[in-house]
Scaffold this motif. Structure first.
Motif, short mmCIF file in Angstrom:
data_model
loop_
_atom_site.label_atom_id
_atom_site.label_comp_id
_atom_site.label_asym_id
_atom_site.label_seq_id
_atom_site.Cartn_x
_atom_site.Cartn_y
_atom_site.Cartn_z
N THR A 225 0.84 -1.21 0.00
CA THR A 225 0.00 0.00 0.00
C THR A 225 0.87 1.26 0.00
OG1 THR A 225 -1.71 -1.18 1.24
CG2 THR A 225 -1.83 1.23 1.25
N ILE A 226 1.95 1.25 0.78
CA ILE A 226 2.85 2.40 0.88
C ILE A 226 3.49 2.71 -0.48
CG2 ILE A 226 5.06 3.18 1.86
CD1 ILE A 226 4.27 1.75 4.47
N LEU A 227 3.83 1.65 -1.22
CA LEU A 227 4.47 1.84 -2.52
C LEU A 227 3.58 2.62 -3.48
CD1 LEU A 227 6.12 -1.67 -3.10
CD2 LEU A 227 7.30 0.50 -2.69
N HIS A 228 2.25 2.51 -3.30
CA HIS A 228 1.30 3.18 -4.19
C HIS A 228 0.87 4.56 -3.65
CE1 HIS A 228 0.90 -1.07 -5.50
NE2 HIS A 228 0.75 -0.51 -6.68
N MET A 229 1.47 4.99 -2.54
CA MET A 229 1.13 6.32 -2.00
C MET A 229 1.76 7.42 -2.84
SD MET A 229 1.37 6.04 2.15
CE MET A 229 0.13 5.17 3.11
N ASN A 230 0.99 8.49 -3.07
CA ASN A 230 1.51 9.62 -3.86
C ASN A 230 2.29 10.61 -3.00
OD1 ASN A 230 0.32 8.71 -6.28
ND2 ASN A 230 -1.66 9.55 -5.67
N SER A 231 1.89 10.71 -1.73
CA SER A 231 2.51 11.69 -0.83
C SER A 231 3.79 11.13 -0.20
CB SER A 231 1.52 12.08 0.26
OG SER A 231 2.18 12.76 1.30
N PRO A 232 4.96 11.75 -0.47
CA PRO A 232 6.22 11.30 0.17
C PRO A 232 6.16 11.42 1.70
CG PRO A 232 6.67 12.79 -1.65
CD PRO A 232 5.19 12.86 -1.40
N GLU A 233 5.48 12.46 2.18
CA GLU A 233 5.38 12.68 3.62
C GLU A 233 4.58 11.55 4.28
OE1 GLU A 233 3.53 15.93 6.77
OE2 GLU A 233 3.92 16.56 4.70
N GLY A 234 3.46 11.18 3.64
CA GLY A 234 2.63 10.09 4.16
C GLY A 234 3.36 8.76 4.11
N ARG A 235 4.14 8.59 3.03
CA ARG A 235 4.91 7.35 2.87
C ARG A 235 5.97 7.23 3.96
NH1 ARG A 235 7.30 8.23 -1.92
NH2 ARG A 235 5.36 7.83 -3.04
N ASN A 236 6.68 8.33 4.23
CA ASN A 236 7.73 8.32 5.26
C ASN A 236 7.16 8.10 6.65
OD1 ASN A 236 9.70 8.78 3.33
ND2 ASN A 236 9.61 11.01 3.55
N LYS A 237 6.01 8.71 6.94
CA LYS A 237 5.37 8.56 8.25
C LYS A 237 4.94 7.11 8.48
CE LYS A 237 1.76 10.47 11.23
NZ LYS A 237 0.60 11.40 11.33
N ALA A 238 4.35 6.50 7.43
CA ALA A 238 3.90 5.11 7.52
C ALA A 238 5.08 4.17 7.70
CB ALA A 238 3.11 4.73 6.27
N LEU A 239 6.16 4.43 6.96
CA LEU A 239 7.37 3.59 7.06
C LEU A 239 8.01 3.69 8.44
CD1 LEU A 239 9.06 4.14 3.59
CD2 LEU A 239 8.27 1.95 4.51
N ALA A 240 8.02 4.91 9.02
CA ALA A 240 8.62 5.11 10.35
C ALA A 240 7.85 4.33 11.41
CB ALA A 240 8.63 6.59 10.69
N THR A 241 6.52 4.41 11.35
CA THR A 241 5.68 3.70 12.32
C THR A 241 5.87 2.20 12.21
OG1 THR A 241 4.03 5.45 12.11
CG2 THR A 241 3.31 3.43 13.17
#
Length: 313
Positions: A225-241
């Motif tokens: 799901t993260i790979l298909h995210m458009n927002s870099p900020e949202g992707r980084n936040k999800a990856l950190a969690t």
């Protein structure tokens, strides 16, 4: 009095402690005590912050507070006794005391396995099904998750403890460990425990391997799901969690798989002790550091609480 003394000496177990052959055992015990203080303080602060800050009254932080409660109890079930034995020069523990310690360690260990699984499911719903998150992860469901974790761990522990402690012990009553862990107790039995060890393997599939598989599945779906995210900020936040939780899972379940899912004869007491240190001492210490230092909400809550206290003073 002599009869009473003899009775005590023949029924008590002897805990040899952490790496008894190690030359600088005092230094090692001091390090473990410092780990205990860090774990107790860090988890207590995290529990307090989640309780007092309304912004942290969410499913993720509720489950995190339960993890911190388990960790405080888990590390407290073995380290204080080990330190007390070392500084008093005593190594004995009664059969009842040993069984009680084993019960609490198994309860808390099993509860943590289940809770880590529920936490991964919480992250899966939050990232993969965000619109349904408030409905799926409602307060009632979160409470059920906590209850299932505690009750599941306690029921399994009660059965395992009773069955392990019923085996007669012949010869040496020396436990090559720093606490009464089930595999170490089974090695003292004069009966064949092969069938029971197979039972432990089956139970470990339910409490260790199955949770591990579900956690890996959750995070596979999350990463897709993260790979298909458009927002870099949202992707980084999800990856950190997610990376925080995966770090904890690896440190905790990895050593547990080796200790409980491989034959006792395949590893030395020293290896068993070393692996046990990971899930009974290091993980409870690292959990609050991993979750707080890499979490902006927790750090913001800590700053707010500290500032509020300084202003009031």
């Amino acid at each position: 009095n002599m009869d009473k003394s003899n009775e005590t000496s023949t029924t008590d177990f002897i805990l040899l402690g952490l790496f008894p052959e190690f030359k600088y055992s005092g230094f090692l015990v001091s390090i473990i005590i410092s780990f205990y203080i860090i774990a107790f303080t860090g988890n207590s602060i995290l529990i307090l912050l989640i309780w007092v800050d309304s912004r942290l009254h969410t499913p993720m932080y509720f489950l995190l507070s339960q993890l911190s409660i388990i960790d405080v109890a888990y590390i407290s079930s073995s380290v204080p006794k080990m330190a007390l034995n070392y500084y008093l020069g005593k190594r004995n523990i009664s059969r009842v005391g040993c069984g009680t310690q084993m019960f609490f360690c198994l309860t808390l260990g099993g509860s943590e396995c289940l809770l880590l699984t529920f936490m991964s499911y919480d992250r899966y719903v939050a990232i993969c099904k965000p619109l349904h998150y408030p409905i799926i992860m409602c307060p009632r469901i979160c409470l059920h998750m906590a209850v299932v974790s505690w009750v599941g761990g306690a029921l399994n522990s009660l059965i395992q403890t009773i069955y392990t402690m019923h085996f007669p012990v012949c010869g040496s009553r020396e436990i090559h460990h720093f606490f009464c862990e089930m595999p170490a107790i089974l090695k003292l039995s004069c009966e064949d425990t092969t069938d029971y060890e197979m039972g432990i393997f089956v139970v470990s599939i339910v409490f260790i391997l199955l949770p591990f598989s579900l956690i890996v599945t959750s995070y596979t779906l999350i990463f897709l799901t993260i790979l298909h995210m458009n927002s870099p900020e949202g992707r980084n936040k999800a990856l950190a969690t997610c990376s925080s939780h995966l770090t904890v899972v690896s440190l905790y379940l990895g050593p547990g798989i080796v200790v409980y899912m491989t034959p006792g004869s395949s590893h030395t007491p020293e290896l068993t002790q070393g692996l046990s240190v990971f899930y009974t001492i290091l993980t409870p210490m690292l959990n609050p550091l991993i979750y707080s230092l890499r979490n902006k909400d927790v750090l913001a809550s800590l700053r707010k609480t500290m500032t509020k206290n300084l202003i009031s003073k």
